[in-house]
Design an enzyme around this catalytic site. Structure first.
Site, PDB file in Angstrom:
ATOM      1  CG  ASP A  32      -2.360   0.770   1.160  1.00  0.00           C
ATOM      2  OD1 ASP A  32      -3.308   0.035   1.007  1.00  0.00           O
ATOM      3  OD2 ASP A  32      -2.424   1.788   0.921  1.00  0.00           O
ATOM      4  CG  ASP A  58       2.040   4.769  -6.774  1.00  0.00           C
ATOM      5  OD1 ASP A  58       1.323   4.006  -7.333  1.00  0.00           O
ATOM      6  OD2 ASP A  58       2.339   5.999  -6.807  1.00  0.00           O
ATOM      7  CB  VAL A  59      -0.330  -0.508  -7.497  1.00  0.00           C
ATOM      8  CG1 VAL A  59      -0.348  -1.248  -6.021  1.00  0.00           C
ATOM      9  CG2 VAL A  59      -1.472   0.383  -7.541  1.00  0.00           C
ATOM     10  CG  ASN A  85      -8.284  -4.676  -2.824  1.00  0.00           C
ATOM     11  OD1 ASN A  85      -9.291  -4.652  -2.905  1.00  0.00           O
ATOM     12  ND2 ASN A  85      -7.471  -3.735  -2.127  1.00  0.00           N
ATOM     13  CE1 TYR A 151     -13.167   2.638  -8.777  1.00  0.00           C
ATOM     14  CE2 TYR A 151     -15.481   2.045  -9.576  1.00  0.00           C
ATOM     15  CZ  TYR A 151     -14.367   1.871  -8.880  1.00  0.00           C
ATOM     16  OH  TYR A 151     -14.357   1.062  -7.689  1.00  0.00           O
ATOM     17  CE  LYS A 155     -11.883  -0.821  -9.709  1.00  0.00           C
ATOM     18  NZ  LYS A 155     -11.152  -1.563  -9.110  1.00  0.00           N
ATOM     19  CB  THR A 186     -14.216   0.480   2.051  1.00  0.00           C
ATOM     20  OG1 THR A 186     -14.687   1.001   0.594  1.00  0.00           O
ATOM     21  CG2 THR A 186     -14.354  -0.937   2.034  1.00  0.00           C
TER      22      THR A 186
HETATM   23  P1  NAD Z   1     -10.055   1.725   0.212  1.00  0.00           P
HETATM   24  O1  NAD Z   1     -10.139   3.024  -0.174  1.00  0.00           O
HETATM   25  O2  NAD Z   1     -10.740   1.425   1.816  1.00  0.00           O
HETATM   26  O3  NAD Z   1      -8.948   0.760  -0.096  1.00  0.00           O
HETATM   27  C1  NAD Z   1      -8.159   1.153  -1.242  1.00  0.00           C
HETATM   28  C2  NAD Z   1      -6.756   0.827  -0.641  1.00  0.00           C
HETATM   29  O4  NAD Z   1      -5.856   1.205  -1.883  1.00  0.00           O
HETATM   30  C3  NAD Z   1      -6.148   1.838   0.357  1.00  0.00           C
HETATM   31  O5  NAD Z   1      -5.628   1.410   1.297  1.00  0.00           O
HETATM   32  C4  NAD Z   1      -5.428   2.907  -0.447  1.00  0.00           C
HETATM   33  O6  NAD Z   1      -4.429   3.498   0.486  1.00  0.00           O
HETATM   34  C5  NAD Z   1      -4.693   1.971  -1.343  1.00  0.00           C
HETATM   35  N1  NAD Z   1      -4.158   2.380  -2.673  1.00  0.00           N
HETATM   36  C6  NAD Z   1      -4.632   3.596  -3.441  1.00  0.00           C
HETATM   37  N2  NAD Z   1      -4.004   4.055  -4.329  1.00  0.00           N
HETATM   38  C7  NAD Z   1      -2.562   3.055  -4.270  1.00  0.00           C
HETATM   39  C8  NAD Z   1      -1.660   3.166  -4.897  1.00  0.00           C
HETATM   40  N3  NAD Z   1      -1.323   3.975  -5.887  1.00  0.00           N
HETATM   41  N4  NAD Z   1      -0.701   2.233  -4.547  1.00  0.00           N
HETATM   42  C9  NAD Z   1      -0.851   1.271  -3.531  1.00  0.00           C
HETATM   43  N5  NAD Z   1      -2.289   1.261  -2.986  1.00  0.00           N
HETATM   44  C10 NAD Z   1      -2.915   2.219  -3.171  1.00  0.00           C
HETATM   45  O7  NAD Z   1     -11.273   1.064  -0.512  1.00  0.00           O
HETATM   46  P2  NAD Z   1     -11.939  -0.311  -0.976  1.00  0.00           P
HETATM   47  O8  NAD Z   1     -13.362  -0.001  -1.252  1.00  0.00           O
HETATM   48  O9  NAD Z   1     -11.336  -1.353   0.045  1.00  0.00           O
HETATM   49  O10 NAD Z   1     -11.471  -0.752  -2.206  1.00  0.00           O
HETATM   50  C11 NAD Z   1     -10.649  -1.791  -2.746  1.00  0.00           C
HETATM   51  C12 NAD Z   1     -10.857  -2.122  -4.269  1.00  0.00           C
HETATM   52  O11 NAD Z   1     -12.430  -2.581  -4.294  1.00  0.00           O
HETATM   53  C13 NAD Z   1     -10.570  -1.168  -5.100  1.00  0.00           C
HETATM   54  O12 NAD Z   1     -10.318  -1.395  -6.205  1.00  0.00           O
HETATM   55  C14 NAD Z   1     -12.246  -0.557  -5.498  1.00  0.00           C
HETATM   56  O13 NAD Z   1     -12.327  -0.121  -6.844  1.00  0.00           O
HETATM   57  C15 NAD Z   1     -13.025  -1.923  -5.530  1.00  0.00           C
HETATM   58  N6  NAD Z   1     -14.338  -1.871  -5.089  1.00  0.00           N
HETATM   59  C16 NAD Z   1     -14.871  -1.291  -4.161  1.00  0.00           C
HETATM   60  C17 NAD Z   1     -16.203  -1.113  -3.811  1.00  0.00           C
HETATM   61  C18 NAD Z   1     -16.745  -0.226  -2.588  1.00  0.00           C
HETATM   62  O14 NAD Z   1     -17.879  -0.151  -2.629  1.00  0.00           O
HETATM   63  N7  NAD Z   1     -15.854  -0.102  -1.551  1.00  0.00           N
HETATM   64  C19 NAD Z   1     -16.975  -1.288  -4.882  1.00  0.00           C
HETATM   65  C20 NAD Z   1     -16.507  -1.944  -6.012  1.00  0.00           C
HETATM   66  C21 NAD Z   1     -15.134  -2.062  -6.162  1.00  0.00           C
END
Ligand code: NAD
Length: 250
Positions: A32, A58-59, A85, A151, A155, A186
Site C-alpha cells: 500500500d 505505489d501500484v 485490489n 473509474y 474497471k 469502506t
Molecule cells: P479503500 O479506499 O478502503 O482501500 C483502497 C486501498 O488502496 C487503500 O488502502 C489505499 O491506500 C490503496 N491505494 C490507493 N492508491 C494506491 C496506490 N497507488 N498504490 C498502492 N495502494 C494504493 O477502498 P476499498 O473499497 O477497500 O477498495 C478496494 C478495491 O475494491 C478497489 O479496487 C475498489 O475500486 C474496489 N471496489 C470497491 C467498492 C466499494 O464499494 N467499496 C465497490 C466496487 C469495487
C-alpha cells in the site's frame, strides 16, 4: 505454504483479504502507499502469529512494483497468489470535467497496476505450474455510471484484461478471475459524502437492502485464490447483494 501479494491492503477490502488469506495459512505481503495504516494492519496480523510483511508500493509505478515484488520474493519466496485490489475512485466528474492528471491517476492505479504485476509474475507462475490471480473490479466493470467515467473505464479494462489473462495462461495451471463488488462499507465505497443520497436510493431497491462488509468480499476472493477454485477461470463475478440482477422498478 502459498505466498500471496495483496495490493491496497492497508484498509478496506484489501485488509480483510490479507487477514483471511493469512488465517487460511498463506504467507501474505501487504502492499500500500498509506504507510501508517499499512503498518497497523500488518502489525495486527503479525501479533496473531501470521507470516506477513508490509511493503510500501505505489501500484501504478513500474519501478515501485518491480522493487516490491523482488522484496516479497526475497523475504517470503516465489509468489503463487496475486490479488490486484488497490484502487481509487477519484472525484465525481462529468467527462468534460476530467483532467489529464485525474485520468492518468485513476487509470494507472486501477488498471496499469494490473498489467505491471501480472507481466512480472505470470512467467514465474508458469514456471511453477500454478498461480491464482484475483482482480478486484466492480459492478462498474460491466455497467456505466454517470460522473465516474474514468473509474468505469478502468474497471471495464480490468474485466477484459482478466478474461484475456485467463485465455492466455489457463493452460499453465494459472487462473484469473474478476470480483465485482457493488457497495461495500469502506472509505472508497459508501463513506464519501457525495454518494449518500444516491446510496439511499440504491439501497431502497437492493434485494438485500444493505451494503456489504469488506469480509464478505474477502470470502469470495479467498475462494478464488485457493487450490479448490481451479476450474473457475476468466469468470467475472458480481458480489452486490443482487443489485445488478434486476432492473429495480419495484
Ligand atoms: P479503500 O479506499 O478502503 O482501500 C483502497 C486501498 O488502496 C487503500 O488502502 C489505499 O491506500 C490503496 N491505494 C490507493 N492508491 C494506491 C496506490 N497507488 N498504490 C498502492 N495502494 C494504493 O477502498 P476499498 O473499497 O477497500 O477498495 C478496494 C478495491 O475494491 C478497489 O479496487 C475498489 O475500486 C474496489 N471496489 C470497491 C467498492 C466499494 O464499494 N467499496 C465497490 C466496487 C469495487
Amino acid at each position: 505454504m502459498n505466498v500471496a501479494i495483496v495490493t491496497g491492503a492497508a484498509r478496506g477490502i484489501g485488509a480483510a483479504t490479507a487477514s483471511l488469506l493469512a488465517e487460511q495459512g498463506m504467507a501474505v505481503a501487504l502492499l500500500d502507499v498509506e504507510e501508517a495504516a499499512l503498518a497497523e494492519t500488518t502489525g495486527r496480523l503479525a501479533e496473531k502469529g501470521h507470516l506477513v510483511r508490509a511493503l510500501r508500493c505505489d501500484v501504478g509505478l513500474r519501478t515501485s512494483v518491480e522493487a516490491a515484488i523482488l522484496e516479497v520474493e526475497t523475504q517470503l519466496g516465489a509468489v503463487q497468489v496475486l490479488v490486484n485490489n488497490a484502487g481509487v475512485g477519484g472525484p465525481f466528474h462529468r467527462v468534460d470535467e476530467v483532467s489529464d492528471e485525474e485520468w492518468d491517476w485513476i487509470i494507472n492505479t486501477n488498471l496499469k497496476s494490473v498489467f505491471l504485476f501480472t507481466r512480472n509474475l505470470l512467467p514465474k507462475m508458469k514456471a511453477q505450474g500454478y498461480g491464482r490471480i484475483v482482480n478486484v473490479a466492480s459492478i462498474q466493470g460491466f455497467l456505466g455510471s454517470a460522473r465516474s467515467s474514468t473509474y468505469v473505464a478502468s474497471k471495464h479494462g480490468m474485466v477484459g484484461y482478466t478474461r484475456t489473462i485467463a485465455a492466455e495462461w489457463g493452460a499453465y495451471g494459472i487462473t484469473a478471475n474478476a470480483v465485482c463488488p457493488g457497495y461495500v462499507d469502506t472509505a472508497l465505497g459508501i463513506q464519501p459524502a457525495a454518494v449518500q443520497d444516491y446510496l439511499a436510493k440504491v439501497m431502497a431497491k437492493s434485494p438485500v437492502q444493505r451494503v456489504a462488509q469488506p469480509r464478505e468480499i474477502a470470502e469470495l476472493i479467498a475462494f478464488l485464490a485457493s487450490p479448490n477454485a481451479g476450474y473457475l477461470n476468466g469468470a467475472v463475478i458480481p458480489i452486490d447483494g443482487g443489485i445488478t440482477a434486476h432492473v429495480g422498478i419495484t
